[in-house]
Design an enzyme around this catalytic site. Structure first.
Site, short mmCIF file in Angstrom:
data_model
loop_
_atom_site.label_atom_id
_atom_site.label_comp_id
_atom_site.label_asym_id
_atom_site.label_seq_id
_atom_site.Cartn_x
_atom_site.Cartn_y
_atom_site.Cartn_z
N SER A 21 0.81 -1.18 -0.07
CA SER A 21 -0.20 0.23 0.02
C SER A 21 0.93 1.20 0.02
O SER A 21 2.18 1.18 0.52
CB SER A 21 -0.81 0.00 1.20
N TYR A 72 -1.19 -0.32 9.81
CA TYR A 72 -1.37 -0.62 8.42
C TYR A 72 -0.25 -0.40 7.92
O TYR A 72 0.16 -1.21 6.79
CB TYR A 72 -2.76 0.19 7.88
#
Length: 688
Positions: free
Chosen positions: A149, A162
């Site tokens: 990501s 995350y």
């Protein structure tokens, strides 16, 4: 049928990106194991409905698929889903590690449970499924596609867990790729941005970024055509594909010498400097460069020596790093140089050869190119003279018949009303304390303690993060706005919450309306700032594009100024460097405020002050005189810019009370210069 007879496992395939991958794989001939735990996006709950629905979709289109409801973070479940592929279809060729959850919080507010759960699902889950898949693929090879990501590769506010997991996945991908290359297994990662259940509340992700935009990249990486691609990380922002590359600077090697703290600081720029290499031209860009070379070679023949007089210049033109051309003007003649001229008196930088070609063909107006950031220069006066003394359109005849790119058609007049409703979206950026203080300093508003201690931004500060979106809307080539006739007439700002340091502000702009008037066209552009999903600031900028008529007819006599009882007035002297100081603090570097030659060409005796800087002076007076010095009480400020302001002028803001209702008091105000001439009129302020 690029994946015919292949067997694929897609985790988290019950919706969003995973579903789009599974459907594409089936369409391309693969048999698919559709894994989904069936929980919420934060990892809670479980169920079979999501996976079953995608399996049904695949079977309805004539494909083969089975459902799996296991958790990727459980070692037994991870092994079982790989085993299920082998037992159901005889083998496993492709694995897409897509399953994920979100538990977003800033670091200091994050709990250990939130950290552990996200790491377990993303990083450990990818590790467990990949390990089981590698063992199953070790003899016949295969394709593994992991999901990293932007949050892990570039960082994103409020996603420490995350981001750490996704950065770990990128590292895991590169390591496992090296270990499995001899087995015929490729391991790559993608960092996608699309509107899904995971990102539905993130305003920075456009609605147009659909999961189906990402699927072709994953499908190709899963195919035999990608057998040579491994250990790499690819970005996919909607339909924009690219590669993330980790680069190492050459740095500085001291050999037998030793570093000191002082020497590190002294040579830090050298340590971090990237090597400068020659740009690589592909066939398309090479063709554009050759067309631009022909164009520049033809420009000297269009020189209007009778207008230029004794003008001398050495102009260097950089075409986005792909090529450099120069023009030398002296003695009434012009010489073309294929390369950089020594001692250039002006450097003009284009974002690429396409821009100068479009300008020459009349597809792109020069002012649109400049306002849109496609053209930059260190000598605006020389660039304006270049436009006056050379005829690009005539030089373009050497290019022959070249198809124009999309944009405003040559010769088109007036604003394109089809663009009403079009929205421009910008990237979010932090509001920084140093920018707040610089803005307050540039508008001579340093005395307010809220700005000095960094707890709050000045009321007008939002114009800084919104500027890029305003320019994007104005300079939209399809809008066809004539920048040379454009005047900023009105500014209406509503403050739902004033900005604070470390607000992550996402700017937006919409072409709200276009009205045809007797003397031109009125363009209203709405802008707004979002912080953590909250609307903080709304702005309507009223821009008037003057018609080509020279005017005429009877002018109405000016109405007699009404007698008012002023509750407060405040004077301010515009300093000689105020335009440049405000330009730096606001990022609004329009040359009419910085370059005397440009200002004079526009009919002004010198550079003029930004209208929004004058508005900032007015806001300071309102906060001092009507808000008790508390900027948070200002709810709205609307002004009309009636006359340009010059350095050295003494401005006075006068305020009077108009009405009061439901806890909001409305004040009228005006700003006049030392001669009593109004520079801001029809202004109101709403105060809580």
């Amino acid at each position: 049928m690029k994946l015919k007879n292949k067997v694929a496992l897609v985790t988290g395939a019950g919706g969003g990106l995973g579903r789009s991958y599974a459907l594409l794989f089936a369409k391309e001939g693969a048999k698919v194991v559709v894994n989904d735990l069936g929980g919420t996006r934060d990892g809670g709950g479980a169920g079979s409905a999501m996976a079953d629905k995608v399996v049904a979709e695949i079977k309805e289109m004539g494909g083969e698929a089975v459902a799996n409801y296991g958790s990727v973070s459980n070692a037994a479940d991870a092994q079982a889903m790989v085993d299920q592929a082998v037992s159901a279809f005889g083998k496993i060729d492709i694995v897409v590690n897509n399953a994920g959850i979100l538990r977003d919080k800033t670091l200091v507010k994050m709990t250990d449970e939130m950290w552990d759960l996200v790491i377990e699902v993303h990083l450990k889950g990818t590790y467990l499924v990949t390990k089981a898949a590698v063992l199953a693929m070790s003899e016949n090879g295969g394709r593994i596609i992991n999901t990293s990501s932007l949050a892990g590769l570039l960082g994103n506010y409020g996603q420490a867990n995350y981001g750490a997991a996704k950065a770990g996945i990128a590292g895991l991908t590169r390591v496992v790729a090296k270990e499995t290359q001899k087995m015929g297994i490729t391991v790559n990662a993608i960092a996608p941005v699309a509107k899904t259940r995971m990102t539905q509340e993130i305003s920075m992700v456009p609605e147009s970024f659909e999961p189906e935009d990402i699927a072709p990249l994953v499908g190709w990486l899963a195919s035999d055509e990608a057998s040579h691609v491994t250990g790499r990380v690819f970005g996919a922002h909607g339909s924009h594909y690219f590669e993330y590359v980790v680069e190492q600077t050459p740095g500085i090697d001291l050999g037998e010498k030793r570093w000191t703290l002082e020497s590190v600081g002294q040579r830090f720029d050298e340590i971090t400097a990237m090597p400068k290499g020659a740009p690589v031209l592909d066939e398309a860009s090479g063709g554009l460069v050759e067309d631009a070379r022909k164009l520049f070679a033809a420009i000297p023949a269009t020189y209007r020596a009778e207008k230029a007089g004794d003008w001398k210049a050495k102009m260097k033109f950089d075409l986005g790093g792909l090529a450099t051309f120069s023009l030398i003007v002296a003695g009434g003649a012009t010489e073309f140089l294929d390369g950089a001229v020594d001692g250039a008196t002006a450097t003009v930088t284009f974002d690429g050869p396409q821009t100068i070609l479009d300008m020459a063909r009349g597809v792109l107006a020069p002012e649109q190119a400049f306002m849109g950031g496609k053209v930059k220069t260190d000598n605006m006066g020389a660039l304006m003279k270049f436009g006056q003394y050379f005829n690009l359109g005539k030089a373009a005849a050497v290019l022959g018949d070249i198809a124009p790119v999309a944009g405003a058609a040559p010769g088109k007049h007036g604003l394109n009303k089809d663009l009403v409703g079009k929205v421009h979206r910008g990237s979010a950026a932090f509001v920084l304390k140093e920018d707040i203080q610089a803005f307050a300093g540039a508008t001579d508003d340093q005395t307010n303690p809220a700005y000095l201690d960094g707890t709050q931004a000045p009321a007008i500060f939002p114009v800084r993060p919104l500027l890029s979106m305003l320019h994007a809307a104005i300079a939209d080539p399809e809008l066809n706005a004539d920048m040379l006739r454009l005047v900023h007439g009105e500014q209406d700002m509503r403050f739902h919450r004033h900005l604070k340091p470390w607000d992550l502000a996402a700017p937006r702009a919409e072409i709200q309306s276009i009205e045809t008037k007797a003397s031109g066209e009125l363009l209203n552009i709405r802008q707004w700032l979002m912080v953590d999903g909250e609307l903080t600031t709304e702005v309507i900028s009223g821009l008037f594009i003057r018609g080509e008529s020279k005017g005429g007819g009877e002018k109405k006599p000016a109405a007699e100024a009404p007698k008012r009882e002023y509750i407060y007035s405040e004077k301010h002297t515009v300093s000689s460097d105020q335009p440049s100081r405000y330009a730096d603090a606001s990022l609004d570097r329009n040359p009419i405020h910085l370059d005397p030659d440009v200002a004079k060409a526009a009919g002004h005796p010198s550079v003029i002050l930004h209208g929004l800087c004058t508005m900032a002076f007015a806001s300071r007076a309102v906060i001092n005189g009507a808000c008790g010095g508390k900027p948070e009480r200002l709810q709205r400020l609307k002004v009309r810019f009636s006359k340009p302001v010059l350095p050295g002028w003494v401005l006075e803001t006068r305020i009077w009370k108009e009405s009061s209702t439901l806890g909001i008091t409305t004040y009228g105000l005006e700003v006049v210069n030392q001669d009593g001439v109004a520079v801001i009129t029809n202004a109101i302020a709403e105060v809580a």
